[in-house]
Design a protein around this motif. Structure first.
Motif, PDB file in Angstrom:
ATOM      1  N   ILE A 160       0.854  -1.070   0.041  1.00 45.54           N
ATOM      2  CA  ILE A 160      -0.009   0.043  -0.167  1.00 45.54           C
ATOM      3  C   ILE A 160       0.969   1.220  -0.002  1.00 45.54           C
ATOM      4  N   VAL A 161       0.770   2.136  -0.993  1.00 42.14           N
ATOM      5  CA  VAL A 161       1.431   3.452  -1.010  1.00 42.14           C
ATOM      6  C   VAL A 161       0.338   4.414  -0.856  1.00 42.14           C
ATOM      7  N   LEU A 162       0.450   5.278   0.169  1.00 40.01           N
ATOM      8  CA  LEU A 162      -0.705   6.141   0.399  1.00 40.01           C
ATOM      9  C   LEU A 162       0.061   7.664   0.501  1.00 40.01           C
ATOM     10  N   ALA A 163      -0.359   8.546  -0.583  1.00 38.91           N
ATOM     11  CA  ALA A 163       0.079   9.770  -0.633  1.00 38.91           C
ATOM     12  C   ALA A 163      -0.710  10.782   0.093  1.00 38.91           C
ATOM     13  N   THR A 164      -0.183  11.542   1.031  1.00 42.11           N
ATOM     14  CA  THR A 164      -0.934  12.364   1.807  1.00 42.11           C
ATOM     15  C   THR A 164      -0.059  13.424   2.476  1.00 42.11           C
TER      16      THR A 164
ATOM     17  N   THR B 173       0.072   6.775   8.226  1.00 40.50           N
ATOM     18  CA  THR B 173      -1.732   6.362   7.946  1.00 40.50           C
ATOM     19  C   THR B 173      -1.632   5.093   7.241  1.00 40.50           C
ATOM     20  N   ALA B 174      -0.892   4.816   6.195  1.00 41.95           N
ATOM     21  CA  ALA B 174      -1.114   3.574   5.332  1.00 41.95           C
ATOM     22  C   ALA B 174      -1.112   2.345   6.229  1.00 41.95           C
ATOM     23  N   THR B 175      -0.321   2.350   7.474  1.00 38.96           N
ATOM     24  CA  THR B 175      -0.455   1.011   8.391  1.00 38.96           C
ATOM     25  C   THR B 175      -1.956   0.924   8.649  1.00 38.96           C
ATOM     26  N   LYS B 176      -2.429   2.213   9.060  1.00 38.07           N
ATOM     27  CA  LYS B 176      -3.722   1.897   9.953  1.00 38.07           C
ATOM     28  C   LYS B 176      -4.871   1.288   8.819  1.00 38.07           C
ATOM     29  N   VAL B 177      -4.565   1.932   7.406  1.00 39.76           N
ATOM     30  CA  VAL B 177      -5.424   1.392   6.405  1.00 39.76           C
ATOM     31  C   VAL B 177      -5.071  -0.057   6.025  1.00 39.76           C
ATOM     32  N   GLN B 178      -3.933  -0.462   6.086  1.00 39.43           N
ATOM     33  CA  GLN B 178      -3.717  -1.725   5.877  1.00 39.43           C
ATOM     34  C   GLN B 178      -4.537  -2.615   6.902  1.00 39.43           C
ATOM     35  N   ALA B 179      -4.269  -2.374   8.313  1.00 36.47           N
ATOM     36  CA  ALA B 179      -4.947  -3.040   9.292  1.00 36.47           C
ATOM     37  C   ALA B 179      -6.455  -3.199   8.967  1.00 36.47           C
ATOM     38  N   ALA B 180      -7.141  -1.966   8.711  1.00 38.29           N
ATOM     39  CA  ALA B 180      -8.470  -1.895   8.534  1.00 38.29           C
ATOM     40  C   ALA B 180      -8.984  -2.967   7.313  1.00 38.29           C
ATOM     41  N   LEU B 181      -8.258  -2.830   6.395  1.00 37.61           N
ATOM     42  CA  LEU B 181      -8.625  -3.722   5.194  1.00 37.61           C
ATOM     43  C   LEU B 181      -8.158  -5.086   5.223  1.00 37.61           C
ATOM     44  N   GLY B 182      -7.252  -5.396   6.202  1.00 39.74           N
ATOM     45  CA  GLY B 182      -6.639  -6.848   6.307  1.00 39.74           C
ATOM     46  C   GLY B 182      -5.655  -7.301   5.146  1.00 39.74           C
ATOM     47  N   ALA B 183      -5.001  -6.084   4.526  1.00 41.19           N
ATOM     48  CA  ALA B 183      -4.153  -6.297   3.472  1.00 41.19           C
ATOM     49  C   ALA B 183      -2.839  -7.066   4.175  1.00 41.19           C
ATOM     50  N   LYS B 184      -1.886  -7.360   3.395  1.00 42.92           N
ATOM     51  CA  LYS B 184      -0.724  -8.195   3.857  1.00 42.92           C
ATOM     52  C   LYS B 184       0.519  -7.177   3.184  1.00 42.92           C
ATOM     53  N   GLY B 185       1.594  -7.735   3.367  1.00 46.08           N
ATOM     54  CA  GLY B 185       3.075  -7.059   2.708  1.00 46.08           C
ATOM     55  C   GLY B 185       3.421  -5.803   3.578  1.00 46.08           C
ATOM     56  N   PHE B 186       3.579  -4.745   2.920  1.00 44.04           N
ATOM     57  CA  PHE B 186       4.025  -3.671   3.617  1.00 44.04           C
ATOM     58  C   PHE B 186       3.270  -2.395   3.354  1.00 44.04           C
TER      59      PHE B 186
END
Ligand code: ACO
Length: 323
Positions: free
Chosen positions: A78-82, A92-105
């Motif tokens: 996940i690459v989050l531009a903000t 903030t991308a790590t919060k998004v990762q957890a909420a979605l249940g995505a893997k990787g980095f």
């Protein structure tokens, strides 16, 4: 054969609260006429109290995953531009990762209004190098939190929102007829740091700060730098302007967008415009515009899309993408 990243789907989210130019007339010494004539902006969405950049990003990303028809667990980057992270850290991308249940980095990147083009370029490079297979690229902003609501020269220009795309690697022929990201072109010039900045930060003041801008100078740089980067993108792919089906520009100012479209000799119906209803949503503006044109059926499979943006830094860039 070359590895390329194609876009599987996109999604966007705008906060419910719409603020019109007339609403702003009650807050600062401005007028609907001035704002429309100088910028083309008529209204913008403003996040509610307690509605965070991550909330906007998660909503847009969820819609992008649905549109792409893929499971969040298959996302490995996940690459989050903000410019407006929830907190100074973690990303903030790590919060998004957890909420979605995505893997990787997951990581945030900061290139202000050029952020989405930078994020797409970073994800494309991860994919082409084999370090990621399926990436979520998000532009999300609660830019209103950086505004000085007493400064009429900046507070009328910006809005909040988020947009996201799902990108996936595949083996392509290596020609301009391929689907996906054909090329990205990034630039910055730190000598222009003081033209557009925030007068605070964790290291400088310990505060978030407010946006300060030399509008006329930014305008001058925008027209010349965006003209040259779109020419660079066309030349890199051996394409003429007439090959471009859609210009999806950063939505800062209608006059800047018109200037670039004129240089490319693109008719106005090939330019995707949201600035009138969204204002400048910084890193979110390109994916918001792209999503609108994809979901209303304007952008079709195989269409050639040219994206361009400039922001604080100065940072600027372009991406040539075949849908
Ligand atoms: N309402 C009414 N009057 C205003 C307002 C307002 N909101 N803001 C400024 N004015 C006044 C000024 O005070 C000035 O008055 P004066 O002549 O009495 O001094 C007059 O309007 C003209 O001001 P200018 O700054 O010369 O107006 P300009 O035509 O340059 O338009 C604008 C200003 C819209 C900001 C323009 O310069 C612009 O769009 N610049 C580019 C901004 C941009 O693209 N940013 C992108 C990157 S953003 C990012 O990275 C976060």
């Amino acid at each position: 054969m070359v590895k390329r990243s194609r876009i599987l789907g996109c999604g966007s989210y705008l906060p419910a609260n719409v603020v019109t130019n007339r609403d702003l007339e009650a807050r600062v010494d401005t007028s609907d006429d001035w704002i429309v004539q100088r910028t083309g902006i008529r209204s913008r969405h403003i996040a509610a109290d307690g509605e965070l950049t991550s909330d906007l990003a998660i909503a847009a990303a969820t819609r992008a995953l649905e549109h792409a028809g893929v499971d969040a667990a298959s996302i490995d980057c996940i690459v989050l531009a903000t410019t407006t992270p929830d907190n100074t850290f973690p990303a903030t991308a790590t919060k998004v990762q957890a909420a979605l249940g995505a893997k990787g980095f997951a990581l945030d990147i900061q290139a202000v209004c050029a952020g989405f083009v930078y994020a797409m370029s970073i994800a494309d490079n991860f994919i082409r190098l084999g370090q990621a297979t399926r990436a979520l690229v998000i532009g999300a902003e609660t830019f209103s939190r950086l505004l000085d609501w007493k400064d009429r020269t900046t507070c009328v220009l910006f809005g909040d929102g988020a947009g996201a795309v799902v990108m996936e690697g595949y083996d392509a022929a290596g020609t301009a007829a391929d689907r996906g990201v054909l090329s990205t072109h990034l630039h910055s010039d730190g000598a222009q740091y003081g033209l557009l900045y925030v007068d605070g930060g964790p290291s400088a003041t310990g505060t978030a700060g407010h946006v300060r801008m030399n509008g006329q100078e930014v305008f001058r740089h925008a027209v010349s730098k965006l003209s040259s980067v779109v020419e660079e993108a066309l030349a890199a792919n051996g394409l003429e302007p007439a090959a471009v089906d859609w210009l999806v520009p950063h939505q800062a100012n209608q006059r800047i967008i018109d200037g670039i479209a004129r240089k490319l000799k693109l008719p106005t119906d090939k330019v995707v415009l949201t600035v009138d209803r969204h204002g400048n949503t910084s890193a979110a503006s390109i994916p918001l515009a792209l999503c609108e044109a994809v979901h209303d059926g304007r952008v079709k499979r195989g269409d050639l899309i040219l994206m361009e943006a400039i922001g604080g830094g100065l940072t600027w860039g372009a991406a040539m993408v075949r849908w």
